[in-house]
Scaffold this active site. Structure first.
Site, short mmCIF file in Angstrom:
data_model
loop_
_atom_site.label_atom_id
_atom_site.label_comp_id
_atom_site.label_asym_id
_atom_site.label_seq_id
_atom_site.Cartn_x
_atom_site.Cartn_y
_atom_site.Cartn_z
N ASP A 8 10.37 42.68 -71.73
CA ASP A 8 11.24 43.56 -72.52
C ASP A 8 11.54 44.91 -71.86
O ASP A 8 12.48 45.59 -72.26
CB ASP A 8 10.61 43.83 -73.89
CG ASP A 8 10.37 42.57 -74.68
OD1 ASP A 8 10.99 41.54 -74.37
OD2 ASP A 8 9.55 42.61 -75.62
N VAL A 32 -7.70 40.57 -58.24
CA VAL A 32 -8.85 39.82 -57.70
C VAL A 32 -9.08 40.19 -56.22
O VAL A 32 -10.20 40.51 -55.80
CB VAL A 32 -8.62 38.29 -57.85
CG1 VAL A 32 -9.67 37.49 -57.09
CG2 VAL A 32 -8.62 37.92 -59.33
N ARG A 33 -8.01 40.20 -55.46
CA ARG A 33 -8.16 40.47 -54.02
C ARG A 33 -8.58 41.92 -53.77
O ARG A 33 -9.46 42.18 -52.93
CB ARG A 33 -6.83 40.17 -53.31
CG ARG A 33 -6.38 38.69 -53.46
CD ARG A 33 -6.79 37.88 -52.26
NE ARG A 33 -6.59 36.45 -52.47
CZ ARG A 33 -5.51 35.75 -52.08
NH1 ARG A 33 -4.52 36.35 -51.46
NH2 ARG A 33 -5.45 34.45 -52.27
N GLY A 71 2.83 38.49 -75.06
CA GLY A 71 3.75 37.49 -74.48
C GLY A 71 3.58 37.40 -72.97
O GLY A 71 3.43 38.42 -72.30
#
Ligand code: F6P
Length: 319
Positions: free
Chosen positions: A127, A24-25, A11
């Site tokens: 959750d 990514v950085r 989810g």
């Protein structure tokens, strides 16, 4: 490692984009190429890849959902699926993976690690039901969304002297229900962790009515369910007109809160830091507000205690 992948699985949760951005950085900062894998493990099996440069993750920190899309993948539960995923990694020079998701996603990450592609899992689910960590990305945003929605329900509930039975998400865990219930002043909170029966709800409504209370909010966790039936029973046995509302997937959307953006950034950074040291088969998280990591197998065996003391407080003040 020269090239790593990142995927979101299970989810979606607000803050996943902030985690992708951090991965990514941090990867580029360490001289790595970073590849986004689309639609979770399905994309790894099918080779749906997108190279991600530092500017490809601009302007996403504030966005809910996940730019990489997400899915649950049955095929990855079998050896054949894992082999295909490994082949995609090898064909594209991907030496390590960051997997953002819940327990199911971490099982896949353990399997892929065992097949020679080191993976680090980042807990991302509204959750907050992952045992090795006190906090999962998306939880705070989902709580604030649920709180705002129940506040709106309270306006109409109060105006009509009614009872609102509100069902919140949380899979089998009652954390969202407990925190939403406290923050909205619910008369009763029903979770699967704590025994609180329909009879208890009726008795509490009747007793608080005698002290002058005219409207009632009952928060029910998804794991308990049965909100419609409970609302009918309350109306029948207490005479208070009752309505059931299931908040549903709206709880998974929206711009992440400060807490989610910061946690996601810390976890994304830490995951890449581990991979850059050739450390895989790990899940990262928080204990006592500090970043921690555990072997995936160990993490999956851990049990998270429920917040019984907090529940007791809620019970005592909601009279
Ligand atoms: O894990 C997040 C969650 O929103 C749970 O609270 C809920 O039980 C489940 O996902 C719903 O899944 P789906 O979006 O597949 O219906």
């Amino acid at each position: 490692m020269k090239k790593i992948g990142v995927l979101t699985s299970g989810g979606d949760a607000p803050g996943m984009n902030a985690a992708i951005r951090a991965v990514v950085r941090a990867g580029h900062k360490r001289g790595m190429e970073v590849v986004g894998v689309l639609r979770g493990y399905n994309g790894l099996i099918g080779g749906e890849l997108r190279p991600l440069g530092v500017r490809d993750v601009s302007d996403i920190i504030q966005r809910g959902g996940t730019i990489l899309y997400t899915a649950r993948c049955d095929e990855f539960r079998y050896e054949e699926g894992i082999r295909k995923a490994k082949a995609t990694c090898e064909a594209n020079g991907i030496e390590g993976m960051v997997v953002i998701g819940g327990d199911g996603s971490f099982r896949g990450a353990a399997d892929l690690s065992a097949h020679g592609i080191p993976c680090v899992g980042i807990p991302g689910t509204i959750d907050n039901d992952i045992s090795m960590t006190e906090y999962t990305i998306g939880y705070d945003t989902a709580l604030n969304t649920a709180m705002e929605l129940v506040d709106k329900l309270r306006d109409t509930t109060q105006s009509h002297d009614r009872c609102s039975v509100v069902e919140v998400m949380g899979h089998r865990a009652g954390y969202i229900a407990l925190h939403t219930g406290i923050s909205c002043g619910a008369t009763c909170i029903l979770t699967s962790e704590i025994p609180f029966t329909g009879d208890d709800v009726i008795n509490r409504i009747k007793s608080t009515k005698t002290t002058g209370k005219h409207h009632f909010i009952i928060v029910v966790s998804e794991g308990v369910g049965g909100s419609e039936e409970l609302a009918k029973r309350i109306e029948r046995e207490t005479g208070v007109v009752s309505r059931a509302t299931i908040l549903g997937h709206v709880q998974r959307g929206g711009s992440p809160t400060v807490k989610d953006r910061v946690a996601a950034t810390q976890l994304g950074y830490y995951a890449v830091d581990l991979l850059s040291q050739d450390i895989g088969n790990k899940v990262v998280g928080f204990q006592h507000d500090e970043l921690v990591n555990f072997d995936i197998q160990e993490a999956l065996k851990m049990k998270k205690p429920f917040e019984n003391d907090l529940y007791k407080i809620a019970l005592e003040v909601s009279i």
